[in-house]
Design a protein around this motif. Structure first.
Motif, PDB file in Angstrom:
ATOM      1  N   GLY A  80       0.813  -1.217   0.000  1.00 49.16           N
ATOM      2  CA  GLY A  80       0.000   0.000   0.000  1.00 49.16           C
ATOM      3  C   GLY A  80       0.842   1.261   0.000  1.00 49.16           C
ATOM      4  N   ALA A  81       1.937   1.235   0.753  1.00 52.32           N
ATOM      5  CA  ALA A  81       2.791   2.416   0.861  1.00 52.32           C
ATOM      6  C   ALA A  81       3.634   2.653  -0.390  1.00 52.32           C
ATOM      7  N   HIS A  82       4.039   1.574  -1.042  1.00 50.40           N
ATOM      8  CA  HIS A  82       4.994   1.726  -2.144  1.00 50.40           C
ATOM      9  C   HIS A  82       4.463   1.316  -3.516  1.00 50.40           C
ATOM     10  N   GLY A  83       3.397   0.517  -3.540  1.00 53.64           N
ATOM     11  CA  GLY A  83       2.925   0.007  -4.820  1.00 53.64           C
ATOM     12  C   GLY A  83       1.615   0.606  -5.295  1.00 53.64           C
ATOM     13  N   LEU A  84       0.901   1.224  -4.387  1.00 55.21           N
ATOM     14  CA  LEU A  84      -0.395   1.800  -4.760  1.00 55.21           C
ATOM     15  C   LEU A  84      -0.318   3.319  -4.757  1.00 55.21           C
ATOM     16  N   GLN A  85      -1.074   3.906  -5.606  1.00 54.85           N
ATOM     17  CA  GLN A  85      -1.193   5.358  -5.647  1.00 54.85           C
ATOM     18  C   GLN A  85      -2.615   5.713  -5.229  1.00 54.85           C
TER      19      GLN A  85
ATOM     20  N   ILE B 221      -7.913   4.859   4.808  1.00 59.78           N
ATOM     21  CA  ILE B 221      -8.748   3.664   4.988  1.00 59.78           C
ATOM     22  C   ILE B 221      -7.877   2.413   4.905  1.00 59.78           C
ATOM     23  N   TYR B 222      -7.010   2.368   3.931  1.00 55.60           N
ATOM     24  CA  TYR B 222      -6.099   1.233   3.755  1.00 55.60           C
ATOM     25  C   TYR B 222      -5.224   1.067   4.999  1.00 55.60           C
ATOM     26  N   ASP B 223      -4.673   2.181   5.488  1.00 50.51           N
ATOM     27  CA  ASP B 223      -3.814   2.137   6.676  1.00 50.51           C
ATOM     28  C   ASP B 223      -4.573   1.621   7.901  1.00 50.51           C
TER      29      ASP B 223
ATOM     30  N   SER C 281     -10.599   0.516  -0.485  1.00 52.63           N
ATOM     31  CA  SER C 281      -9.650   1.578  -0.804  1.00 52.63           C
ATOM     32  C   SER C 281      -9.057   1.439  -2.205  1.00 52.63           C
ATOM     33  N   ILE C 282      -8.935   0.211  -2.679  1.00 50.67           N
ATOM     34  CA  ILE C 282      -8.369  -0.002  -4.012  1.00 50.67           C
ATOM     35  C   ILE C 282      -9.421   0.193  -5.100  1.00 50.67           C
TER      36      ILE C 282
END
Length: 126
Positions: free
Chosen positions: A24-29, A37-39, A90-91
């Protein structure tokens, strides 16, 4: 499940939480709203991975293994429903998925209630 199986399940869940968090931190924008929400999903995922570890570690010292097993399964279900729904929401930005999240929260509460019950009943017995 046996005590060491819950420790292993907790370790696997914690591993997945770190991997999903890194993705989530490095691969998703994600926009800030969806990143938050993801966090939240990652935080609750990790907390309940630790819950599974606790279930495994307590298994040898408390006299209520069924209650502890129910707690572990509640944490697994809660992680799937709560964190899983937040990851997918979130995605995909499909907002109705948020209606699933509270079911996971109830599972988490059930798991902690089972841990509490196992501790209190064991105290009375021993």
């Amino acid at each position: 499940m046996a005590t060491r199986t819950w420790v292993a399940a907790g370790a696997v869940s914690a591993f997945l939480s770190v991997a999903i968090g890194a993705f989530g931190a490095h691969g998703l924008q994600l926009e800030d709203y969806y990143a938050d929400i993801y966090d939240t999903g990652v935080q609750y995922h990790m907390l309940h991975a630790v819950g599974m570890l606790i279930v495994g570690l307590l298994g040898g010292s408390l006299h209520r293994p069924k209650l502890l097993s129910w707690a572990g399964w509640a944490f697994v279900l809660g992680t799937a429903l709560f964190s899983g729904s937040l990851y997918v929401l979130s995605i995909t930005e499909i907002s109705w998925l948020g209606a699933i999240t509270p079911l996971g929260g109830v599972a988490f509460l059930t798991g902690w209630a089972c841990v509490l019950s196992a501790a209190l009943v064991s105290r009375k017995e021993g």
